[in-house]
Motif scaffolding. Structure first.
Motif, PDB file in Angstrom:
ATOM      1  N   ASN A  99      -4.824 -21.439 -31.863  1.00 39.64           N
ATOM      2  CA  ASN A  99      -4.552 -21.976 -30.522  1.00 39.64           C
ATOM      3  C   ASN A  99      -5.835 -22.146 -29.728  1.00 39.64           C
ATOM      4  N   HIS A 100      -5.824 -23.128 -28.822  1.00 40.79           N
ATOM      5  CA  HIS A 100      -6.996 -23.430 -28.013  1.00 40.79           C
ATOM      6  C   HIS A 100      -7.506 -22.192 -27.282  1.00 40.79           C
ATOM      7  N   ASP A 101      -8.817 -22.113 -27.159  1.00 41.95           N
ATOM      8  CA  ASP A 101      -9.468 -21.138 -26.291  1.00 41.95           C
ATOM      9  C   ASP A 101     -10.518 -21.912 -25.508  1.00 41.95           C
ATOM     10  N   TYR A 102     -10.571 -21.703 -24.194  1.00 41.79           N
ATOM     11  CA  TYR A 102     -11.336 -22.596 -23.326  1.00 41.79           C
ATOM     12  C   TYR A 102     -12.670 -22.010 -22.860  1.00 41.79           C
ATOM     13  N   GLU A 103     -12.981 -20.792 -23.254  1.00 41.74           N
ATOM     14  CA  GLU A 103     -14.217 -20.165 -22.801  1.00 41.74           C
ATOM     15  C   GLU A 103     -15.418 -20.770 -23.533  1.00 41.74           C
ATOM     16  N   PRO A 104     -16.572 -20.839 -22.880  1.00 41.62           N
ATOM     17  CA  PRO A 104     -17.742 -21.485 -23.508  1.00 41.62           C
ATOM     18  C   PRO A 104     -18.085 -20.928 -24.886  1.00 41.62           C
ATOM     19  N   TYR A 105     -18.083 -19.606 -25.043  1.00 43.74           N
ATOM     20  CA  TYR A 105     -18.380 -19.053 -26.366  1.00 43.74           C
ATOM     21  C   TYR A 105     -17.323 -19.477 -27.383  1.00 43.74           C
ATOM     22  N   VAL A 107     -15.461 -22.134 -27.462  1.00 46.89           N
ATOM     23  CA  VAL A 107     -15.618 -23.549 -27.830  1.00 46.89           C
ATOM     24  C   VAL A 107     -16.692 -23.692 -28.907  1.00 46.89           C
ATOM     25  N   GLN A 108     -17.826 -22.999 -28.727  1.00 52.10           N
ATOM     26  CA  GLN A 108     -18.897 -23.045 -29.725  1.00 52.10           C
ATOM     27  C   GLN A 108     -18.460 -22.413 -31.039  1.00 52.10           C
ATOM     28  N   ARG A 109     -17.760 -21.284 -30.944  1.00 55.47           N
ATOM     29  CA  ARG A 109     -17.273 -20.596 -32.143  1.00 55.47           C
ATOM     30  C   ARG A 109     -16.348 -21.492 -32.947  1.00 55.47           C
ATOM     31  N   ASP A 110     -15.403 -22.132 -32.268  1.00 56.58           N
ATOM     32  CA  ASP A 110     -14.438 -22.960 -32.978  1.00 56.58           C
ATOM     33  C   ASP A 110     -15.095 -24.189 -33.601  1.00 56.58           C
ATOM     34  N   GLN A 111     -16.119 -24.705 -32.936  1.00 54.65           N
ATOM     35  CA  GLN A 111     -16.847 -25.840 -33.516  1.00 54.65           C
ATOM     36  C   GLN A 111     -17.540 -25.416 -34.804  1.00 54.65           C
ATOM     37  N   ASP A 123      -8.726 -28.273 -43.502  1.00 50.36           N
ATOM     38  CA  ASP A 123      -8.473 -28.816 -42.167  1.00 50.36           C
ATOM     39  C   ASP A 123      -8.455 -27.689 -41.141  1.00 50.36           C
ATOM     40  N   PHE A 124      -8.740 -28.068 -39.888  1.00 48.32           N
ATOM     41  CA  PHE A 124      -8.735 -27.098 -38.786  1.00 48.32           C
ATOM     42  C   PHE A 124      -7.915 -27.678 -37.653  1.00 48.32           C
ATOM     43  N   HIS A 125      -6.793 -27.026 -37.334  1.00 47.07           N
ATOM     44  CA  HIS A 125      -5.869 -27.529 -36.316  1.00 47.07           C
ATOM     45  C   HIS A 125      -5.774 -26.530 -35.168  1.00 47.07           C
ATOM     46  N   THR A 126      -5.916 -27.009 -33.923  1.00 43.77           N
ATOM     47  CA  THR A 126      -5.742 -26.127 -32.771  1.00 43.77           C
ATOM     48  C   THR A 126      -4.690 -26.707 -31.833  1.00 43.77           C
ATOM     49  N   PHE A 127      -4.023 -25.799 -31.115  1.00 43.74           N
ATOM     50  CA  PHE A 127      -2.883 -26.197 -30.283  1.00 43.74           C
ATOM     51  C   PHE A 127      -2.939 -25.523 -28.921  1.00 43.74           C
ATOM     52  N   LYS A 128      -2.314 -26.166 -27.954  1.00 45.16           N
ATOM     53  CA  LYS A 128      -2.182 -25.570 -26.620  1.00 45.16           C
ATOM     54  C   LYS A 128      -1.115 -24.478 -26.675  1.00 45.16           C
ATOM     55  N   ASP A 129      -1.462 -23.296 -26.179  1.00 47.79           N
ATOM     56  CA  ASP A 129      -0.479 -22.207 -26.219  1.00 47.79           C
ATOM     57  C   ASP A 129      -0.555 -21.278 -25.015  1.00 47.79           C
ATOM     58  N   GLN A 130      -1.736 -20.975 -24.501  1.00 45.74           N
ATOM     59  CA  GLN A 130      -1.850 -19.939 -23.462  1.00 45.74           C
ATOM     60  C   GLN A 130      -1.660 -20.466 -22.050  1.00 45.74           C
ATOM     61  N   ILE A 267     -10.738 -25.079 -14.332  1.00 45.32           N
ATOM     62  CA  ILE A 267     -12.083 -25.139 -13.762  1.00 45.32           C
ATOM     63  C   ILE A 267     -13.114 -24.741 -14.810  1.00 45.32           C
ATOM     64  N   LEU A 268     -12.841 -23.684 -15.556  1.00 48.35           N
ATOM     65  CA  LEU A 268     -13.777 -23.228 -16.591  1.00 48.35           C
ATOM     66  C   LEU A 268     -13.970 -24.305 -17.653  1.00 48.35           C
ATOM     67  N   TRP A 269     -12.904 -25.008 -18.007  1.00 50.40           N
ATOM     68  CA  TRP A 269     -13.005 -26.052 -19.028  1.00 50.40           C
ATOM     69  C   TRP A 269     -13.860 -27.221 -18.544  1.00 50.40           C
ATOM     70  N   HIS A 270     -13.593 -27.681 -17.324  1.00 48.45           N
ATOM     71  CA  HIS A 270     -14.290 -28.859 -16.810  1.00 48.45           C
ATOM     72  C   HIS A 270     -15.691 -28.540 -16.286  1.00 48.45           C
ATOM     73  N   PHE A 271     -15.888 -27.303 -15.851  1.00 49.51           N
ATOM     74  CA  PHE A 271     -17.177 -26.904 -15.270  1.00 49.51           C
ATOM     75  C   PHE A 271     -17.666 -25.627 -15.953  1.00 49.51           C
TER      76      PHE A 271
END
Length: 438
Positions: A99-105, A107-111, A123-130, A267-271
């Protein structure tokens, strides 16, 4: 035999879990995996960390259910990329679900993990959940993100319908877990931490509490005045969809608090700079903080001489929790009475809070300091005495945590309120005027 991996992170439940639902319907047997992330854990100075104990408890509860399905959770302790390199040597992985995680670390980890898997042909699939709405689902009409809560919340409510609150019935597909012998879930001690003997708040939220939430939430002496769902939302031991569905039907004020949580995630995601030590309003980075280390120590210990502030800090230190009203009082006191950089307080809360969440913690601190996107104006300086009269007038909460506050042994106030307020207005005002002029 190819397998699908369900990578649990901040979604520690086997019901109404978006990624798990899709993994179990992928056509491959599902290997459930959790990794104690050394990148995060190695930075924790305090080894008696309540959050690690909470995670261990949640994993053990999940393991009992998985055992009934003839499966087992695989728990690793490593950096995520190393963990997946190990899994790739042990299993033929067709795909990984998470599932998606929006924190800066995160995002880098999942990439990085996604790149590793792609190189291995997985394959790597992520989903909206939290959250109910994420990323670009709630935007202004011009396509830009909201930076003020009220219009964001209005559009959020307008968009909400049954579709967004529907559960993911993952439990219907439990037969699709990979059949394997159960493995023990490591204790906190096994990964270098100390098991804490905490009694964590229950995940069951009574309807009666939600119904009266608007009239009880501001009074810290009321044990059942707030939901204590923060830790469960942080680690995903409850479903946000289930909570929102209940709040919609019962209490608009409680729903509003859940929307605030999503606003800060957005806000954390966009900024992402706000998660990297930057003020949302850049001018506030020019404030010349006093940063008196002795005063900061007294704030941390709960010996400022202001009983409501000290009660909050002592509650935090003893339990890993602080009532939300008191969080605002203590944060305002640090940033404005003591003119200590809000980042110091943010970091202390991050170490101590059981329900620590980067987006919410940062949002709350920037709100209190005046530097946030939707903040208390800098000239609003909470008066601890007035806050006590309004929200703890019988001193029940204060006496519980600061029983000596009426004794001669209790320390004198670290600063005079009137002087501190005047000083804060002058320092903030000059710094912001200079920044804006430049």
């Amino acid at each position: 035999m190819k397998v699908a991996v369900m990578w649990f992170r901040r979604d520690l439940r086997l019901t109404d879990n978006a990624a798990l639902y899709h993994a179990l319907r992928s056509g491959y047997p599902v290997l459930p995996v959790f990794t104690f992330d050394k990148t995060i854990l190695d930075r924790l100075e305090e080894k008696a960390d309540r959050r690690v104990s909470f995670i261990c408890l949640a994993l053990r509860q999940m393991q009992r259910v998985l055992e009934q399905a003839g499966s087992s959770l695989t728990v690793l302790h490593d950096h995520p990329e190393n963990a997946f390199r190990q899994l790739l040597t042990e299993f033929e992985i067709a795909s990984v679900y998470t599932n998606h995680d929006y924190e800066p670390y995160a995002v880098q980890r999942d990439q990085a993990v996604g790149n590793l898997l792609a190189a291995a042909g997985a394959d790597f699939h992520t989903f909206k959940d939290q959250v109910i709405f994420d990323k670009t689902e709630i935007l202004k009409d011009d396509g830009t993100p909201y930076t003020v809560f009220t219009p964001y919340a209005k559009k959020w409510r307008q968009k909400l319908d049954a579709f967004y609150m529907r559960a993911y019935p993952a439990e219907k597909y439990a037969a699709n877990f990979l059949r394997r012998t159960s493995e023990p879930v490591p204790s906190a001690a096994a990964i270098g931490f100390i098991d804490t003997p905490e009694r964590f708040p229950p995940a069951d939220l009574p309807d009666a509490l939600i119904r009266r939430y608007d009239s009880t939430r501001d009074f810290p002496a009321l044990a059942a005045g707030t939901s204590h769902m923060g830790v469960h939302l942080r680690f995903g031991t409850v479903s946000i969809r289930a909570l929102v569905q209940r709040a919609v039907d019962v209490n608009a004020v409680y729903l509003n608090e859940l929307i605030w949580r999503e606003f800060y995630q957005m806000i954390l995601w966009h900024f992402p700079r706000v998660g990297k030590g930057k003020s949302f309003k850049p001018a506030y980075d020019h404030i010349p903080w006093r940063n008196d280390e002795n005063e900061f120590r007294r704030w941390c210990e709960g010996t400022t001489g202001y009983p409501i502030v000290d009660a909050g800090m002592r509650e935090l230190n003893a339990t890993g929790y602080m009532h939300n009203r008191v969080r605002m009082i203590t944060a305002s006191f640090l940033a404005k009475h003591l003119l200590i950089d809000w980042r110091w307080g943010e970091a202390y809360f991050a170490r101590q809070l059981l329900d620590y969440d980067l987006a919410a913690n940062n949002g709350g601190w920037q709100w209190a300091a005046g530097s946030g996107c939707d903040a208390a104006p800098y000239f609003r300086v909470f008066n601890p005495s007035l806050q006590t009269q309004k929200f703890d007038k019988d001193l029940v909460y204060t006496r519980k945590w600061v029983p000596e506050f009426e004794d001669f042994s209790y320390p004198k106030p670290v600063v005079d309120h009137a002087m501190a307020r005047k000083r804060a207005l002058e320092v903030y005002g000059k710094a912001l005027q200079k920044a804006n002029a430049g």
